[in-house]
Design a protein around this motif. Structure first.
Motif, mmCIF file in Angstrom:
data_model
loop_
_atom_site.group_PDB
_atom_site.id
_atom_site.type_symbol
_atom_site.label_atom_id
_atom_site.label_comp_id
_atom_site.label_asym_id
_atom_site.label_seq_id
_atom_site.Cartn_x
_atom_site.Cartn_y
_atom_site.Cartn_z
ATOM 1 N N ILE A 213 -1.183 -5.588 -2.769
ATOM 2 C CA ILE A 213 -1.784 -5.081 -4.004
ATOM 3 C C ILE A 213 -0.725 -4.853 -5.082
ATOM 4 C CG2 ILE A 213 -3.755 -4.054 -2.825
ATOM 5 C CD1 ILE A 213 -2.340 -1.328 -3.059
ATOM 6 N N THR B 15 -5.967 0.421 -3.103
ATOM 7 C CA THR B 15 -6.576 -0.864 -2.747
ATOM 8 C C THR B 15 -7.905 -1.051 -3.477
ATOM 9 O OG1 THR B 15 -7.717 0.055 -0.807
ATOM 10 C CG2 THR B 15 -5.508 -0.849 -0.461
ATOM 11 N N TRP C 93 -10.761 -5.834 -1.093
ATOM 12 C CA TRP C 93 -9.657 -4.863 -1.084
ATOM 13 C C TRP C 93 -10.141 -3.417 -0.909
ATOM 14 C CZ3 TRP C 93 -9.845 -9.151 -4.236
ATOM 15 C CH2 TRP C 93 -8.808 -10.078 -4.086
ATOM 16 N N ILE D 155 0.845 -1.208 0.000
ATOM 17 C CA ILE D 155 0.000 0.000 0.000
ATOM 18 C C ILE D 155 0.872 1.247 0.000
ATOM 19 C CG2 ILE D 155 -1.719 1.308 1.301
ATOM 20 C CD1 ILE D 155 -2.795 -1.396 2.342
ATOM 21 N N THR E 99 -10.751 -0.613 0.974
ATOM 22 C CA THR E 99 -10.505 -0.154 2.343
ATOM 23 C C THR E 99 -11.369 1.033 2.745
ATOM 24 O OG1 THR E 99 -8.625 1.135 1.502
ATOM 25 C CG2 THR E 99 -8.154 -1.046 2.449
#
Length: 391
Positions: A328, A288, A315, A255, A317
Motif C-alpha cells: 500500500i 489498507t 485491500w 502496512i 482488511t
C-alpha cells in the motif's frame, strides 16, 4: 687578475646558490605551512578555469598568501592540471598543499548550494540550501511546492548560475503514483515515464542526480535499490513467518510503514499483524482500507466512513482474510526488517496512546480499556477518528 675575477665569480655563484636555496626553502615552507585563513570559506572553481586563474582567485579570497607559489607548487606536484569544477570548503588555516588537495580530490562539491527535491506522503517540496562555511551547516534559502506555486526568483537565479548539487529524497511510506507525479514536476529532470512502478518497489532514500538526468533512469535506480534491500533482508529472515515470498513480506512491510512513524515500534506492530495472521484473524488495519479508496493516488484527507470500512475492496482488511494483493506504499528498510524479523510478542491489538505512539494489548478486554483511554484523549482534544486496530 684572472684569479681575482674567477674567485669573485665563484663567490657570487655560491651566494646565488645560497640565495636560491633560501628562496626554495621559503617557498616550500609557504606551500606546506599553515595558511592565512582565519575561518573556513567556499572556493568556487569555474568550469574550464586555468591554474593561473584559480591561483589568483585563491589569493584574492585570502586562501593562499601568494598565487605564484601556489601555482609553482601545484605544477611541481603534478596536480596542476587536476583541478575539479565545483565549489569546495577550504578549512581555516589550510596550507597550500591542503587547498590543492581539496580542489583536485574530485567527487561531489563540498560547499556552495544544493537543491533537494523532497517527495513526501502528502506533498513534494523543492528546497534550495547553501552551506555556511563558518558553521559547516546548510542554511535554507528558499522552499516551495512546484505543484502549487511558481519557482521563486532565488531558485531560478541559482539554477541559471549553475554549480548546484541536485538530490531527490523519497520519504518512507510515499506511494509510487506520488513519486511519478512529483518527478514529472521536477524541472531539472527530463524524459517521460511510461508507467507507474509497482507499489512498494521504490526504495525510500536520497538519490544524487544530474541536472538533465532521465526520470526513468532515476526510477530504475530506486527499484534496483529496493530489490537489493529486500533480497538482503529476506536472506536473513527468521523462521516460521506466515508468508512464503519476499513479495508478501513487502506487503506486510508497507502496512507496518503506514501504521507507525516511530522506528522503535515497527517490530512490535509487525508482531501484531503476524500474530493475527497465525491466529486466522483479519488484519483490520485502516491504511489498507484507505488504499482501497484512493489506490494510492493522493491523500484521503479525512477520516474513513463506516460505509468505506464495510465496502469490499481487495485491500479492505476488515473484509478480506489475510494480506491484501499488493503493498500500500513504498516501505523503508526498517519496516522491511520489522516484517522479516519482528519482535516475539503475544499482542493482537494496538491503539494510539496520545503520545504519538501506540498502546499494545494481548486481549480484547485490555484493548478496549486502551481504546477508552484514547477516546477520552480525543474528546479532550476535540478530535475524532482512527488510531484503533483490531476492533
Amino acid at each position: 687578475m684572472w684569479r681575482s675575477i674567477a674567485s669573485n665569480a665563484l663567490t657570487l655563484f655560491i651566494v646565488l646558490l645560497v640565495a636560491l636555496a633560501g628562496l626554495l626553502a621559503w617557498g616550500r615552507q609557504e606551500f606546506n605551512g599553515p595558511g592565512p585563513l582565519t575561518e573556513a570559506i567556499c572556493v568556487k572553481v569555474e568550469k574550464g578555469a586555468s591554474l593561473s586563474e584559480v591561483s589568483r582567485t585563491l589569493e584574492a579570497q585570502g586562501a593562499v598568501s601568494d598565487a605564484r607559489i601556489f601555482r609553482i607548487g601545484a605544477d611541481y606536484s603534478g596536480k596542476g592540471q587536476g583541478l575539479k569544477f565545483g565549489s569546495y570548503l577550504v578549512p581555516e588555516g589550510a596550507s597550500m598543499v591542503q587547498v590543492l588537495d581539496v580542489l583536485t580530490a574530485g567527487g561531489a562539491s563540498t560547499c556552495g548550494r544544493e537543491v533537494n527535491y523532497r517527495i513526501g506522503v502528502a506533498k513534494a517540496e523543492i528546497v534550495l540550501r547553501e552551506l555556511d562555511p563558518a558553521t559547516n551547516r546548510y542554511v535554507e534559502v528558499v522552499k516551495f511546492d512546484p505543484a502549487a506555486e511558481a519557482a521563486p526568483q532565488p531558485y531560478v537565479d541559482a539554477t541559471l548560475a549553475g554549480d548546484l548539487r541536485w538530490q531527490v529524497t523519497l520519504a518512507e511510506g510515499v506511494t509510487s503514483w506520488m513519486v511519478v507525479e512529483s518527478l514529472k514536476r521536477a524541472d531539472f529532470l527530463e524524459g517521460a515515464v511510461d508507467a507507474v512502478p509497482p507499489e512498494g518497489s521504490l526504495a525510500p532514500d536520497g538519490y544524487e542526480v544530474e541536472k538533465g538526468g532521465a526520470r526513468a533512469a532515476l526510477l530504475t535506480a530506486m527499484q534496483d535499490k529496493q530489490t537489493r534491500i529486500l533480497a538482503d533482508l529476506w536472506a536473513s529472515r527468521v523462521e516460521g513467518l506466515p508468508y512464503d515470498t519476499p513479495e508478501e513480506a513487502l506487503i506486510m512491510a508497507s502496512i507496518v510503514e503506514k501504521e507507525t512513524g516511530i522506528a522503535a515500534e515497527r517490530k512490535q506492530v509487525a508482531s501484531v499483524f503476524i500474530n493475527r495472521l497465525r491466529a486466522g484473524m483479519r488484519l483490520q488495519t485502516d491504511p489498507t482500507v484507505i488504499y482501497g479508496v484512493t489506490k494510492g493516488e493522493g491523500v484521503l484527507g479525512r477520516g474513513l466512513r463506516q460505509s468505506e470500512l464495510r465496502r469490499a475492496t481487495p485491500w479492505n482488511t476488515y473484509v478480506i482474510q489475510g494480506l491484501p494483493p499488493t503493498p500500500i506504499a513504498n516501505p523503508g528498510r526498517l519496516s522491511i526488517e520489522a516484517a522479516l524479523n519482528p519482535d516475539v510478542t503475544e499482542y493482537l491489538f494496538f491503539v494510539a496512546d496520545g503520545s504519538g505512539g501506540h498502546a499494545f494489548a494481548k486481549t480484547l478486554a485490555e484493548h478496549n480499556e486502551n481504546v477508552a483511554r484514547w477516546r477520552a484523549i480525543e474528546a479532550q482534544q476535540g478530535t475524532e477518528g482512527g488510531g484503533v486496530q483490531g476492533q
